[in-house]
Design a protein around this motif. Structure first.
Motif, short mmCIF file in Angstrom:
data_model
loop_
_atom_site.label_atom_id
_atom_site.label_comp_id
_atom_site.label_asym_id
_atom_site.label_seq_id
_atom_site.Cartn_x
_atom_site.Cartn_y
_atom_site.Cartn_z
N LEU A 48 0.92 6.34 -9.76
CA LEU A 48 0.03 5.21 -9.50
C LEU A 48 -0.17 4.32 -10.74
O LEU A 48 -0.14 3.10 -10.63
N ASN A 49 -0.32 4.92 -11.92
CA ASN A 49 -0.49 4.10 -13.13
C ASN A 49 0.73 3.23 -13.41
O ASN A 49 0.60 2.08 -13.82
N LYS A 50 1.92 3.78 -13.18
CA LYS A 50 3.15 3.00 -13.36
C LYS A 50 3.23 1.89 -12.31
O LYS A 50 3.66 0.78 -12.62
N ILE A 51 2.81 2.19 -11.10
CA ILE A 51 2.86 1.22 -10.00
C ILE A 51 1.93 0.05 -10.30
O ILE A 51 2.25 -1.11 -10.06
N LEU A 52 0.75 0.35 -10.85
CA LEU A 52 -0.22 -0.71 -11.16
C LEU A 52 0.30 -1.70 -12.19
O LEU A 52 -0.13 -2.85 -12.22
N GLU A 53 1.24 -1.28 -13.02
CA GLU A 53 1.80 -2.16 -14.05
C GLU A 53 2.90 -3.07 -13.53
O GLU A 53 3.26 -4.04 -14.19
N ASP A 87 1.61 9.22 -5.42
CA ASP A 87 0.33 8.99 -6.09
C ASP A 87 0.40 9.38 -7.57
O ASP A 87 -0.37 8.88 -8.38
N ARG A 138 5.01 -5.89 -11.57
CA ARG A 138 4.79 -7.26 -11.10
C ARG A 138 6.08 -7.76 -10.47
O ARG A 138 7.17 -7.24 -10.73
N ASN A 195 0.80 -1.23 0.00
CA ASN A 195 0.00 0.00 0.00
C ASN A 195 0.83 1.28 0.00
O ASN A 195 0.32 2.34 -0.32
#
Length: 128
Positions: free
Chosen positions: A91-96, A88, A98, A68
């Motif tokens: 965030l879009n880069k973080i969501l990608e 924040d 793995r 988180n």
């Protein structure tokens, strides 16, 4: 007045050489493996802090985990980790990201003591 004339003759190279003006990109250190910092710290805490603590850096590594608050970056082994508190804005880069994906981050490194070595963190971390 004399200093202005000297600056006028020598220009930007002099300013960079004496450290009065250094673009952010020139002031950052590059770290290709966080294990190197952990290894140095285990041998010489003072040297590790002098070289890396509160320094702007670009760090290359692989993702161990995303939680988180942090992207946890490993070096070549699980012994060395960097806890990167992400923004924040990323965030879009973080969501990608793995597990085991390659990542580059930039920010200010912080070294603090931990019971089994050191805690390496970057509180103002940006994913590149």
């Amino acid at each position: 007045m004399a200093s202005f004339r000297m600056l006028e003759k020598t220009g930007l190279p002099l300013l960079l050489a004496i450290g009065l003006f250094a673009p952010k990109a020139l002031a950052q250190i590059r770290i290709y493996n966080v294990n190197a910092i952990h290894d140095l710290y285990s041998e010489n805490e003072l040297a590790a802090k002098k070289l890396y603590h509160n320094k702007n850096a670009i760090v290359f590594g692989r993702v161990d985990k995303v939680d988180n608050e942090h992207v946890i970056i490993e070096g070549n082994s699980e012994l060395g980790r960097l806890f990167c508190k992400y923004s924040d804005q990323d965030l879009n880069k973080i969501l990608e990201l793995r597990e085991d994906s390659r990542v580059q981050v930039r920010g200010k490194l912080e070294i603090s003591w931990a019971p089994f070595g050191m805690f390496l963190s970057m509180n103002d971390c940006r994913v590149i």
